[in-house]
Design a protein around this motif. Structure first.
Motif, mmCIF file in Angstrom:
data_model
loop_
_atom_site.group_PDB
_atom_site.id
_atom_site.type_symbol
_atom_site.label_atom_id
_atom_site.label_comp_id
_atom_site.label_asym_id
_atom_site.label_seq_id
_atom_site.Cartn_x
_atom_site.Cartn_y
_atom_site.Cartn_z
ATOM 1 N N PHE A 130 51.121 31.039 42.867
ATOM 2 C CA PHE A 130 50.175 31.600 41.676
ATOM 3 C C PHE A 130 48.525 31.046 42.946
ATOM 4 O O PHE A 130 47.835 30.540 43.746
ATOM 5 C CB PHE A 130 50.113 30.040 41.438
ATOM 6 N N THR A 131 47.543 32.756 42.676
ATOM 7 C CA THR A 131 46.680 32.906 43.160
ATOM 8 C C THR A 131 45.102 32.926 41.706
ATOM 9 O O THR A 131 45.576 33.951 41.050
ATOM 10 C CB THR A 131 47.151 34.353 43.793
ATOM 11 N N THR A 132 43.781 32.393 42.732
ATOM 12 C CA THR A 132 42.645 32.546 41.499
ATOM 13 C C THR A 132 42.340 34.076 42.040
ATOM 14 O O THR A 132 42.160 34.332 43.698
ATOM 15 C CB THR A 132 41.885 31.636 41.984
ATOM 16 N N ALA A 133 41.513 35.179 41.232
ATOM 17 C CA ALA A 133 41.173 36.392 41.363
ATOM 18 C C ALA A 133 39.793 36.281 42.005
ATOM 19 O O ALA A 133 38.681 34.719 41.591
ATOM 20 C CB ALA A 133 41.449 37.202 40.375
ATOM 21 N N ASN A 134 39.861 36.839 42.801
ATOM 22 C CA ASN A 134 38.201 36.907 43.435
ATOM 23 C C ASN A 134 37.185 37.545 42.646
ATOM 24 O O ASN A 134 38.113 38.427 42.112
ATOM 25 C CB ASN A 134 37.986 37.194 44.877
ATOM 26 N N PHE A 135 36.135 37.772 42.586
ATOM 27 C CA PHE A 135 35.341 38.463 42.586
ATOM 28 C C PHE A 135 34.248 39.006 42.874
ATOM 29 O O PHE A 135 33.702 38.503 43.650
ATOM 30 C CB PHE A 135 34.868 37.987 40.806
ATOM 31 N N GLN A 136 34.011 40.536 42.904
ATOM 32 C CA GLN A 136 32.777 40.234 43.511
ATOM 33 C C GLN A 136 30.955 41.413 43.529
ATOM 34 O O GLN A 136 30.041 41.545 44.085
ATOM 35 C CB GLN A 136 33.162 42.195 44.309
ATOM 36 N N ALA A 137 31.548 40.824 41.602
ATOM 37 C CA ALA A 137 29.878 41.523 41.027
ATOM 38 C C ALA A 137 29.885 41.116 39.803
ATOM 39 O O ALA A 137 31.225 40.124 39.246
ATOM 40 C CB ALA A 137 30.002 42.842 40.755
ATOM 41 N N ALA A 138 28.712 40.713 39.285
ATOM 42 C CA ALA A 138 28.137 40.053 38.146
ATOM 43 C C ALA A 138 27.958 40.921 36.871
ATOM 44 O O ALA A 138 26.839 41.975 37.278
ATOM 45 C CB ALA A 138 27.751 38.593 38.223
#
Length: 188
Positions: free
Chosen positions: A62-70
């Motif tokens: 189970f992994t949390t997604a990382n985001f690179q931009a808003a």
């Protein structure tokens, strides 16, 4: 600083109204407007944090997604320094939504893909909504959309949790993977 609860003065026929009374009325009407709008007079809080780089995950983890931009970030709810998290700045009722884009994979009834919106923690037990599905073909990836309306306190944190039973990289095509929250109204 909290907006004070508005108070509207009353006047009696024949009473001489002074400038101070009229100014107080104008001030309290402004406070009433701001209070009703949860102090957002120009733009309500809204965020969409998006992946621009494929993120690898491991089967069964189970992994949390990382985001690179808003894409949108009117209330500084997402920061690059904490790439997997959206933090609610103002308490209220929010429409929370996500899209998770899995890669093209060979059809196999054992291949299940999951995506969950998590609140105040990164464990599966923190799920507030989610979807699971089995990919149905070899030619395209699977897109999972999850939504909910929920009451969130200031400082609440939101995450996008993903899991599958095969190794994969989240796909950035067809809208990619993202997590968003839109302020609807004050908490009741």
């Amino acid at each position: 600083m909290a907006t004070p609860t508005p108070a509207i003065p009353t006047f009696t026929d024949g009473q001489i109204v002074h400038a101070t009374d009229l100014n107080a009325l104008a001030s309290n009407l402004t406070n009433l407007y701001n209070y009703n709008q949860a102090s957002f007079t120009s733009q309500r809080p809204c965020v969409i944090a998006k992946q621009t780089t494929a993120q690898g995950t491991t089967a069964g983890t189970f992994t949390t997604a990382n985001f690179q931009a808003a894409v949108i970030n009117t209330d500084n709810m997402w920061t690059a320094s904490v790439p997997n998290q959206v933090t609610i700045q103002h308490a209220g009722i929010y429409y929370v939504f996500s899209q998770t884009r899995y890669p093209t994979t060979a059809y196999n009834t054992a291949n299940a893909v999951d995506a969950y919106i998590l609140a105040n923690g990164t464990a599966f037990s923190n799920s507030i909504t989610g979807q699971s599905m089995i990919p149905t073909g070899n030619s395209i990836g699977t897109t999972i959309v999850a939504t909910t309306i929920t009451n969130l306190a200031a400082g609440s944190t939101l995450y996008l949790g993903v899991q599958t039973n095969f190794n994969f990289n989240l796909d950035t095509g067809v809208g990619g993977s993202f997590l968003g929250a839109i302020f609807l109204t004050s908490s009741t």
